[in-house]
Scaffold this active site. Structure first.
Site, PDB file in Angstrom:
ATOM      1  N   LYS A  53       0.600  -1.489   0.114  1.00 36.85           N
ATOM      2  CA  LYS A  53       0.116  -0.042  -0.007  1.00 36.85           C
ATOM      3  C   LYS A  53       0.642   0.299   0.032  1.00 36.85           C
ATOM      4  CE  LYS A  53      -0.963  -0.055   5.136  1.00 36.85           C
ATOM      5  NZ  LYS A  53      -0.468   1.571   5.005  1.00 36.85           N
ATOM      6  N   ASP A  54       2.339   1.498   0.363  1.00 34.62           N
ATOM      7  CA  ASP A  54       2.830   2.456   0.367  1.00 34.62           C
ATOM      8  C   ASP A  54       3.887   2.766  -1.002  1.00 34.62           C
ATOM      9  OD1 ASP A  54       2.515   2.440   3.058  1.00 34.62           O
ATOM     10  OD2 ASP A  54       4.422   1.201   3.538  1.00 34.62           O
ATOM     11  N   ARG A  65      -8.407   8.712   4.667  1.00 35.20           N
ATOM     12  CA  ARG A  65      -9.922   7.594   3.988  1.00 35.20           C
ATOM     13  C   ARG A  65      -9.748   6.642   4.836  1.00 35.20           C
ATOM     14  NH1 ARG A  65      -8.824   1.950   4.723  1.00 35.20           N
ATOM     15  NH2 ARG A  65      -7.180   2.206   5.446  1.00 35.20           N
ATOM     16  N   ARG A  66      -8.767   6.745   5.916  1.00 35.08           N
ATOM     17  CA  ARG A  66      -9.943   6.009   7.260  1.00 35.08           C
ATOM     18  C   ARG A  66     -10.810   6.723   8.100  1.00 35.08           C
ATOM     19  NH1 ARG A  66      -4.639   3.132   9.354  1.00 35.08           N
ATOM     20  NH2 ARG A  66      -4.902   1.100   8.743  1.00 35.08           N
ATOM     21  N   ARG A  87       0.609   9.857  14.280  1.00 34.02           N
ATOM     22  CA  ARG A  87       1.470   9.170  13.448  1.00 34.02           C
ATOM     23  C   ARG A  87       2.634   8.907  14.722  1.00 34.02           C
ATOM     24  NH1 ARG A  87       5.257  11.073   9.202  1.00 34.02           N
ATOM     25  NH2 ARG A  87       5.920   9.403   9.738  1.00 34.02           N
ATOM     26  N   ARG A 102       1.482   4.527  18.592  1.00 26.51           N
ATOM     27  CA  ARG A 102      -0.646   4.812  18.429  1.00 26.51           C
ATOM     28  C   ARG A 102      -1.235   3.726  19.482  1.00 26.51           C
ATOM     29  NH1 ARG A 102      -1.093   5.648  12.299  1.00 26.51           N
ATOM     30  NH2 ARG A 102       0.717   6.080  11.574  1.00 26.51           N
ATOM     31  N   CYS A 138      -1.355   7.129  -2.306  1.00 31.81           N
ATOM     32  CA  CYS A 138      -1.238   6.605  -0.881  1.00 31.81           C
ATOM     33  C   CYS A 138      -2.250   7.805  -0.093  1.00 31.81           C
ATOM     34  CB  CYS A 138      -0.455   5.949  -0.923  1.00 31.81           C
ATOM     35  SG  CYS A 138       0.828   6.425  -0.761  1.00 31.81           S
TER      36      CYS A 138
END
Length: 329
Positions: free
Chosen positions: A91-92, A139-140, A161, A167, A254
């Site tokens: 995805k990166d 997106r989230r 971040r 997180r 992305c």
């Protein structure tokens, strides 16, 4: 991770140098691939830790562009001969094919869904009014806000971040009510048990390619590329090709608020169809363009790419282009 065998144990062949980011998750992912490469090639593999711009920048990913910030340094090392292969979270990867490099393998995909880690074991529907949910992903944020609105929930998405431990620490310390992370990363780190809910793709579509890994090498090293190709999972390759083709056709990186997932569907005995779903939305979730298409499983990656482009064209016709700029959290 298995210990790296000595050159003597492999007939004197020098170790293959596998480039990886330094984070715990990247090291875990690269360790998994290193084991597969050892089995496929019979050669020792050593991990070479490389720091990328995305690892050192304190800016939010949506602000620094997202696409390529975690992969450029690895690709430079490949092209410069400092390493023999590199492992990325798919995805990166930017959707544009890099000159001189080959995407030699996409191994079998892990769970592509997002996972919620909330205080007190709460699910999304159980979060209190005004719940603060941490995510660095537009997106989230777009889909969480839309989902909350549909259920009459009041939430605040907070840009964050940091690595997985950092997180999760925001929740454990009480600074946030919840965070959303990729389930695949939690699985590979042995921390999936900390998730309080796996978010159904009907509510939150993952990032294109989420849960999959990419193994790159120099295109000029045909012998190594051929051996690495043994690690490729055809079903995963077709699915992520469709997802990334949709992303490319939307001309989005992305860090854009784009979700996509290709599911292989069947009757329990054989896979017969592929369903591709895509979504683009505003950060506050007030506007979503969400469409899907289902058809026969593409016979090749090029067929999967065609499917992604067709769905992207339909999304653009429904107004997706006007939502591409929604990136700043």
């Amino acid at each position: 991770m298995n210990p790296t065998p000595s050159p003597a144990a492999s007939g004197g062949a020098p170790p293959l140098r596998l480039g990886t980011r330094r984070s715990a998750l990247a090291m875990a992912q690269s360790g998994l691939v290193a084991d597969l490469v050892r089995e496929a090639t019979g050669r020792p593999v050593e991990l070479v830790e490389i720091t990328t711009y995305g690892d050192t920048s304190r800016e939010h990913l949506a602000q620094i562009g997202g696409a390529g910030v975690f992969v450029s340094a690895l690709r430079e090392a490949l092209l410069g001969g400092g390493i023999d292969l590199a492992v990325h979270s798919l995805k990166d990867l930017p959707t544009a094919e890099p000159e001189g490099l080959a995407l030699a393998a996409v191994p079998r995909r892990e769970d592509p869904r997002d996972a919620l880690i909330a205080r007190d074991g709460l699910t999304f529907a159980q979060l209190p009014p005004g719940a603060r949910i941490g995510t660095g992903s537009p997106r989230r944020a777009a889909q969480l806000n839309a989902w909350a609105r549909s259920r009459g929930l009041d939430i605040e998405t907070v840009p964050i971040r940091g690595n997985v431990g950092t997180r999760i620490g925001y929740v454990r310390s009480g600074r946030l009510d919840a965070v959303v992370l990729a389930a695949a990363g939690l699985i590979r780190l042995g921390r999936i048990g900390e998730a309080t809910e796996l978010l159904d793709a009907d509510h939150v579509l993952p990032a294109p390619g989420q849960g999959a890994l990419a193994v790159e090498c120099a295109a000029s090293n045909a012998a190594l590329a051929a051996r690495l190709a043994e690690l490729d999972d055809p079903s995963t390759r077709v699915a992520v090709t469709a997802e990334r083709s949709l992303l490319a056709a939307l001309e989005a990186g992305c860090s854009a608020p784009v979700g996509a997932l290709a599911d292989l569907l069947g009757d329990g005995q054989a896979v017969t169809e592929m369903r591709l779903r895509g979504v683009v939305g505003t950060l506050d979730g007030t506007t979503l363009v969400q469409l899907s298409t289902t058809g026969p499983v593409p016979a090749s990656p090029s067929g999967a790419a065609d499917l992604g482009r067709v769905l992207a064209a339909e999304m653009l016709a429904k107004g997706a282009a006007g939502l591409m700029g929604e990136r700043a959290l």
